[in-house]
Design a protein around this motif. Structure first.
Motif, PDB file in Angstrom:
ATOM      1  N   VAL A   1      -7.464  -9.376  -5.327  1.00  0.00           N
ATOM      2  CA  VAL A   1      -6.375 -10.064  -5.170  1.00  0.00           C
ATOM      3  C   VAL A   1      -5.405  -9.848  -6.137  1.00  0.00           C
ATOM      4  N   GLU A   2      -4.123  -9.529  -5.771  1.00  0.00           N
ATOM      5  CA  GLU A   2      -2.985  -8.877  -6.676  1.00  0.00           C
ATOM      6  C   GLU A   2      -2.341 -10.137  -6.969  1.00  0.00           C
ATOM      7  N   SER A   3      -1.771  -9.876  -8.323  1.00  0.00           N
ATOM      8  CA  SER A   3      -0.593 -10.949  -8.655  1.00  0.00           C
ATOM      9  C   SER A   3       0.411 -10.200  -9.679  1.00  0.00           C
TER      10      SER A   3
ATOM     11  N   LEU B   1       1.379  -5.743 -13.070  1.00  0.00           N
ATOM     12  CA  LEU B   1       0.446  -6.214 -11.649  1.00  0.00           C
ATOM     13  C   LEU B   1      -0.896  -6.208 -12.089  1.00  0.00           C
ATOM     14  N   SER B   2      -1.749  -7.094 -11.566  1.00  0.00           N
ATOM     15  CA  SER B   2      -3.144  -7.395 -11.848  1.00  0.00           C
ATOM     16  C   SER B   2      -3.794  -7.369 -10.523  1.00  0.00           C
ATOM     17  N   CYS B   3      -5.287  -7.154 -10.460  1.00  0.00           N
ATOM     18  CA  CYS B   3      -5.961  -6.824  -9.122  1.00  0.00           C
ATOM     19  C   CYS B   3      -7.228  -7.473  -9.425  1.00  0.00           C
TER      20      CYS B   3
ATOM     21  N   ASN C   1     -13.412  -7.603 -14.428  1.00  0.00           N
ATOM     22  CA  ASN C   1     -13.376  -6.822 -12.963  1.00  0.00           C
ATOM     23  C   ASN C   1     -11.832  -6.999 -12.501  1.00  0.00           C
ATOM     24  N   THR C   2     -11.091  -6.427 -13.415  1.00  0.00           N
ATOM     25  CA  THR C   2      -9.603  -6.489 -13.122  1.00  0.00           C
ATOM     26  C   THR C   2      -8.827  -5.227 -13.400  1.00  0.00           C
TER      27      THR C   2
ATOM     28  N   THR D   1       1.557  -7.675  -3.026  1.00  0.00           N
ATOM     29  CA  THR D   1       2.255  -8.365  -3.972  1.00  0.00           C
ATOM     30  C   THR D   1       3.727  -7.714  -3.942  1.00  0.00           C
ATOM     31  N   GLN D   2       4.764  -8.605  -3.873  1.00  0.00           N
ATOM     32  CA  GLN D   2       6.224  -7.898  -3.811  1.00  0.00           C
ATOM     33  C   GLN D   2       7.010  -7.740  -5.135  1.00  0.00           C
ATOM     34  N   VAL D   3       7.369  -6.397  -5.086  1.00  0.00           N
ATOM     35  CA  VAL D   3       7.969  -6.087  -6.394  1.00  0.00           C
ATOM     36  C   VAL D   3       9.554  -5.716  -5.974  1.00  0.00           C
ATOM     37  N   THR D   4      10.481  -6.435  -6.458  1.00  0.00           N
ATOM     38  CA  THR D   4      11.858  -6.147  -6.243  1.00  0.00           C
ATOM     39  C   THR D   4      12.588  -5.859  -7.566  1.00  0.00           C
TER      40      THR D   4
END
Length: 123
Positions: free
Chosen positions: A5-7, A20-22, A77-78, A117-120
């Motif tokens: 799960v990305e954020s 970003l985290s996973c 676990n990230t 996850t979108q990066v703009t």
């Protein structure tokens, strides 16, 4: 059930930073490479960075060397991707994945994927 799960994505101005985290769950990933890939509209998915879950063996795409840093926290676990000095050409959906250590740069050798996850990056 394996989950990645990305954020941390979002909108940032050129020159800015994002992390970003996973978060990984559902199995142990020792022996796997944890990779970050990205895909911009109309383009193929491309390798960004990878790290062996068990330690060492960090690799980066030439386009992000010196600006992005991949790291992991085994206790949580990230896996993280610190992105500095962002450019408009970094705009893409970023994916976290777990897969082959030997072919860490090739998305075809990754078994598990997050939703992205979108990066703009605005100019």
């Amino acid at each position: 059930q394996v989950q990645l799960v990305e954020s941390g994505g979002g909108l940032v101005q050129a020159g800015g930073s994002l992390r970003l985290s996973c978060a990984a769950s559902g199995r142990t990933f020792s022996g796997y490479a944890m990779g970050w890939f990205r895909q911009a509209p109309g383009k193929e998915r491309e390798f960004v960075a990878s790290i062996r879950w068990s330690g060492g063996s960090i690799a980066y795409a030439d386009s992000v060397k010196g600006r992005f840093t991949i790291s992991r926290d085994n206790a949580k676990n990230t896996v993280y991707l610190q992105m500095n000095s962002l450019k408009p050409e970094d705009t893409a959906v970023y994916y976290c994945a777990a897969g082959s250590v030997r072919f860490y740069w090739d998305h075809r050798y990754y078994d598990y994927w997050g939703q992205g996850t979108q990066v703009t990056v605005s100019s």
